[in-house]
Design a protein around this motif. Sequence first.
Motif, PDB file in Angstrom:
ATOM      1  N   ASP A 106       0.870  -1.182   0.000  1.00 12.80           N
ATOM      2  CA  ASP A 106       0.000   0.000   0.000  1.00 12.80           C
ATOM      3  C   ASP A 106       0.900   1.223   0.000  1.00 12.80           C
ATOM      4  O   ASP A 106       1.821   1.300   0.831  1.00 12.80           O
ATOM      5  N   HIS A 169      -2.407   2.309   9.129  1.00 18.70           N
ATOM      6  CA  HIS A 169      -2.889   0.990   9.564  1.00 18.70           C
ATOM      7  C   HIS A 169      -1.793  -0.056   9.415  1.00 18.70           C
ATOM      8  O   HIS A 169      -0.841   0.130   8.650  1.00 18.70           O
ATOM      9  N   HIS A 176      -5.774  -3.864   5.285  1.00 20.21           N
ATOM     10  CA  HIS A 176      -5.952  -3.066   6.501  1.00 20.21           C
ATOM     11  C   HIS A 176      -5.965  -3.986   7.708  1.00 20.21           C
ATOM     12  O   HIS A 176      -6.886  -4.778   7.883  1.00 20.21           O
ATOM     13  N   ALA A 200       1.401   0.760   7.477  1.00 24.02           N
ATOM     14  CA  ALA A 200       1.320   1.808   6.455  1.00 24.02           C
ATOM     15  C   ALA A 200       1.172   3.146   7.178  1.00 24.02           C
ATOM     16  O   ALA A 200       0.215   3.349   7.927  1.00 24.02           O
ATOM     17  N   GLU A 202       0.697   7.110   6.648  1.00 16.28           N
ATOM     18  CA  GLU A 202       0.154   7.867   5.516  1.00 16.28           C
ATOM     19  C   GLU A 202      -0.419   9.226   5.910  1.00 16.28           C
ATOM     20  O   GLU A 202      -1.634   9.391   6.010  1.00 16.28           O
ATOM     21  N   GLU A 233       2.352   8.093   1.397  1.00 15.34           N
ATOM     22  CA  GLU A 233       2.266   6.858   2.186  1.00 15.34           C
ATOM     23  C   GLU A 233       3.362   5.875   1.815  1.00 15.34           C
ATOM     24  O   GLU A 233       3.647   5.676   0.632  1.00 15.34           O
TER      25      GLU A 233
HETATM   26 MG    MG Z   1      -3.177   2.880   3.354  1.00 17.44          MG
END
Ligand code: MG
Length: 257
Positions: A106, A169, A176, A200, A202, A233
């Motif tokens: 991500d 997250h 997630h 992650a 962000e 991110e």
């Molecule tokens: Mg994300």
Amino acid sequence: MIQIKNAKELEGMRRACAISAAALKFGGDSIEPGMTTAELDKLIYDFIVKHGAKPNFKGLYGFPGTACISLNDVVIHGIPSHDTVIHPGDIISIDTGAKIDGFNGDNACTFACGKIDSEAQRLLDVTKEALHLGIAQAKAGNRIGDIGHAVQSYCEENGFSVVRDYVGHGVGKELHEDPEVPNYGNAGRGPRLVSGMTIAIEPMVCQNDYHVVPGPGGWTVKTRDGGLAAHFEHSVAILPGGPEILTRGWEDPDFKL
Ligand code: MG
């Protein structure tokens, strides 16, 4: 529950994150004035599929695109559309990821279409730097709040604000996972960071006020006051030697898959 990844699982994360980073970089390089966000989304879709991976945003919670593509006052979750045309001077946040062999990457970056004004450029620079200040706190023994505190302090020192309603997250077998990783908060608070966690980080940063308003269906989240917003991110692994930026490829001019 926070998932701790073993060495083999971290290898899986590196692969998924490398493809995610390559897809993001490709998306940024593909931006042309006059293009619609649906056209850009299709290019990113084809790129991910060509590399043997699955676009992991597509269908998640009903999201229709491969990437969230968010222009100017759209903070996050912009739905790619044949009606949204990219113009010179726009800032374009692309948030996308790939899943391969059971692991997810991500990442996001706000790109510029042509020349943007100096205040927009400063927003992009500050948000990216805030991301890296947050990552520097992502080390075993620290707490989640240390990340958010570093991000928030730097953004606010520079006259910007951080979004409260959406957070980073954990990332791994699911896109997630726990824990939530806010971009604000107090140092020394929240879950303890442990080696083997992958998260992650962000920052979503607004030019003026941090309040945001979701559009139809909860997507296309805009700043309430119409100011610009930026979003950067990385997926990061917390390792004994410090944070490893798994999606660093989108920042590296020499990166090749
Ligand atoms: Mg994300």
